[in-house]
Design a protein around this motif. Structure first.
Motif, PDB file in Angstrom:
ATOM      1  N   LEU A  42     -31.805  -0.358  10.579  1.00 25.15           N
ATOM      2  CA  LEU A  42     -31.383   0.830  11.309  1.00 25.15           C
ATOM      3  C   LEU A  42     -32.587   1.714  11.578  1.00 25.15           C
ATOM      4  CD1 LEU A  42     -28.232   1.686   9.164  1.00 25.15           C
ATOM      5  CD2 LEU A  42     -28.250   0.547  11.389  1.00 25.15           C
ATOM      6  N   PHE A  43     -32.399   2.702  12.465  1.00 29.81           N
ATOM      7  CA  PHE A  43     -33.466   3.646  12.770  1.00 29.81           C
ATOM      8  C   PHE A  43     -32.992   5.060  12.491  1.00 29.81           C
ATOM      9  CE2 PHE A  43     -34.569  -0.086  15.151  1.00 29.81           C
ATOM     10  CZ  PHE A  43     -35.936  -0.176  14.952  1.00 29.81           C
ATOM     11  N   ARG A  44     -33.699   5.721  11.586  1.00 36.55           N
ATOM     12  CA  ARG A  44     -33.371   7.111  11.276  1.00 36.55           C
ATOM     13  C   ARG A  44     -33.709   7.995  12.473  1.00 36.55           C
ATOM     14  NH1 ARG A  44     -35.866   8.615   5.475  1.00 36.55           N
ATOM     15  NH2 ARG A  44     -37.261   9.611   6.942  1.00 36.55           N
ATOM     16  N   ILE A  45     -33.231   9.234  12.420  1.00 36.76           N
ATOM     17  CA  ILE A  45     -33.469  10.201  13.494  1.00 36.76           C
ATOM     18  C   ILE A  45     -34.961  10.423  13.729  1.00 36.76           C
ATOM     19  CG2 ILE A  45     -33.187  12.664  14.077  1.00 36.76           C
ATOM     20  CD1 ILE A  45     -30.727  10.921  14.575  1.00 36.76           C
ATOM     21  N   ASP A  46     -35.771  10.334  12.667  1.00 37.53           N
ATOM     22  CA  ASP A  46     -37.219  10.550  12.796  1.00 37.53           C
ATOM     23  C   ASP A  46     -37.960   9.273  13.207  1.00 37.53           C
ATOM     24  OD1 ASP A  46     -37.107   9.052  10.492  1.00 37.53           O
ATOM     25  OD2 ASP A  46     -38.017  10.566   9.201  1.00 37.53           O
ATOM     26  N   ASP A  47     -37.207   8.278  13.723  1.00 42.84           N
ATOM     27  CA  ASP A  47     -37.750   6.993  14.214  1.00 42.84           C
ATOM     28  C   ASP A  47     -38.228   6.056  13.117  1.00 42.84           C
ATOM     29  OD1 ASP A  47     -37.279   7.338  16.966  1.00 42.84           O
ATOM     30  OD2 ASP A  47     -39.116   8.522  17.187  1.00 42.84           O
ATOM     31  N   LEU A  48     -38.025   6.401  11.872  1.00 40.58           N
ATOM     32  CA  LEU A  48     -38.411   5.508  10.781  1.00 40.58           C
ATOM     33  C   LEU A  48     -37.407   4.357  10.702  1.00 40.58           C
ATOM     34  CD1 LEU A  48     -40.326   5.028   8.366  1.00 40.58           C
ATOM     35  CD2 LEU A  48     -38.667   6.259   6.976  1.00 40.58           C
ATOM     36  N   GLU A  49     -37.928   3.150  10.715  1.00 39.65           N
ATOM     37  CA  GLU A  49     -37.082   1.967  10.578  1.00 39.65           C
ATOM     38  C   GLU A  49     -36.752   1.767   9.107  1.00 39.65           C
ATOM     39  OE1 GLU A  49     -37.328  -2.834  11.431  1.00 39.65           O
ATOM     40  OE2 GLU A  49     -39.023  -1.564  11.928  1.00 39.65           O
ATOM     41  N   ILE A  50     -35.468   1.549   8.805  1.00 36.82           N
ATOM     42  CA  ILE A  50     -35.059   1.337   7.421  1.00 36.82           C
ATOM     43  C   ILE A  50     -34.185   0.099   7.320  1.00 36.82           C
ATOM     44  CG2 ILE A  50     -35.177   3.788   6.806  1.00 36.82           C
ATOM     45  CD1 ILE A  50     -32.075   3.813   7.016  1.00 36.82           C
ATOM     46  N   MET A  51     -34.140  -0.460   6.130  1.00 42.82           N
ATOM     47  CA  MET A  51     -33.224  -1.550   5.813  1.00 42.82           C
ATOM     48  C   MET A  51     -32.218  -0.982   4.830  1.00 42.82           C
ATOM     49  SD  MET A  51     -34.306  -4.085   7.587  1.00 42.82           S
ATOM     50  CE  MET A  51     -33.466  -5.487   6.908  1.00 42.82           C
ATOM     51  N   LEU A  52     -30.935  -1.174   5.118  1.00 43.72           N
ATOM     52  CA  LEU A  52     -29.889  -0.587   4.291  1.00 43.72           C
ATOM     53  C   LEU A  52     -28.905  -1.664   3.874  1.00 43.72           C
ATOM     54  CD1 LEU A  52     -28.610   2.101   3.235  1.00 43.72           C
ATOM     55  CD2 LEU A  52     -27.279   2.120   5.348  1.00 43.72           C
ATOM     56  N   SER A  53     -28.544  -1.659   2.607  1.00 43.97           N
ATOM     57  CA  SER A  53     -27.532  -2.588   2.119  1.00 43.97           C
ATOM     58  C   SER A  53     -26.172  -2.149   2.644  1.00 43.97           C
ATOM     59  CB  SER A  53     -27.519  -2.596   0.591  1.00 43.97           C
ATOM     60  OG  SER A  53     -26.399  -3.323   0.128  1.00 43.97           O
ATOM     61  N   ILE A  54     -25.414  -3.090   3.191  1.00 42.63           N
ATOM     62  CA  ILE A  54     -24.090  -2.725   3.700  1.00 42.63           C
ATOM     63  C   ILE A  54     -23.170  -2.303   2.569  1.00 42.63           C
ATOM     64  CG2 ILE A  54     -24.296  -4.160   5.754  1.00 42.63           C
ATOM     65  CD1 ILE A  54     -22.371  -6.163   4.394  1.00 42.63           C
ATOM     66  N   ASP A  55     -23.473  -2.706   1.357  1.00 41.31           N
ATOM     67  CA  ASP A  55     -22.661  -2.330   0.204  1.00 41.31           C
ATOM     68  C   ASP A  55     -22.785  -0.847  -0.120  1.00 41.31           C
ATOM     69  OD1 ASP A  55     -21.842  -4.999  -0.145  1.00 41.31           O
ATOM     70  OD2 ASP A  55     -23.667  -5.435  -1.264  1.00 41.31           O
ATOM     71  N   ALA A  56     -23.819  -0.181   0.408  1.00 46.20           N
ATOM     72  CA  ALA A  56     -24.046   1.236   0.130  1.00 46.20           C
ATOM     73  C   ALA A  56     -23.265   2.144   1.081  1.00 46.20           C
ATOM     74  CB  ALA A  56     -25.535   1.554   0.227  1.00 46.20           C
TER      75      ALA A  56
END
Length: 82
Positions: free
Chosen positions: A4-18
Motif C-alpha cells: 500500500l501507499f501511505r498519504i506521504d507516498d511511503l510504500e508499506i507492506m501490511l499484513s492483512i491479518d492486522a
C-alpha cells in the motif's frame, strides 16, 4: 502481506491479518486491530482486491501443502470360518 501507499507516498507492506476495517475517504483509512488508524492513497476497492488476492494465494498454498486425501478403503466382508 499487501503493498500500500501511505498519504506521504511511503510504500508499506501490511499484513492483512492486522486490518480490522476499511473506511472510505478521501483518504482511505484502515483501522488496524491494535487501534492505529492508517491513511493510504489506495482506494477501498483496491485494498479489498489486494486482501482477496492475498487470501486466495494463502488458500492455494495451503491446498498445495496439504497431504492428498485418501479414499477410505472398502472393508472386505467377514467370511464365516469353515
Amino acid at each position: 502481506m499487501i503493498r500500500l501507499f501511505r498519504i506521504d507516498d511511503l510504500e508499506i507492506m501490511l499484513s492483512i491479518d492486522a486490518i480490522k476495517e476499511i473506511r472510505p475517504g478521501p483518504p482511505t483509512t484502515l483501522a488496524l486491530l491494535d487501534g492505529e488508524l492508517l491513511q493510504v492513497k489506495n482506494t477501498p476497492v483496491d485494498v479489498m482486491n489486494k486482501v482477496r488476492a492475498e487470501r486466495q494465494g494463502r488458500e492455494e498454498e495451503e491446498r498445495q501443502l496439504a497431504p492428498p486425501k485418501r479414499k477410505p478403503q472398502a472393508k472386505e466382508p467377514d467370511t464365516p470360518a469353515s
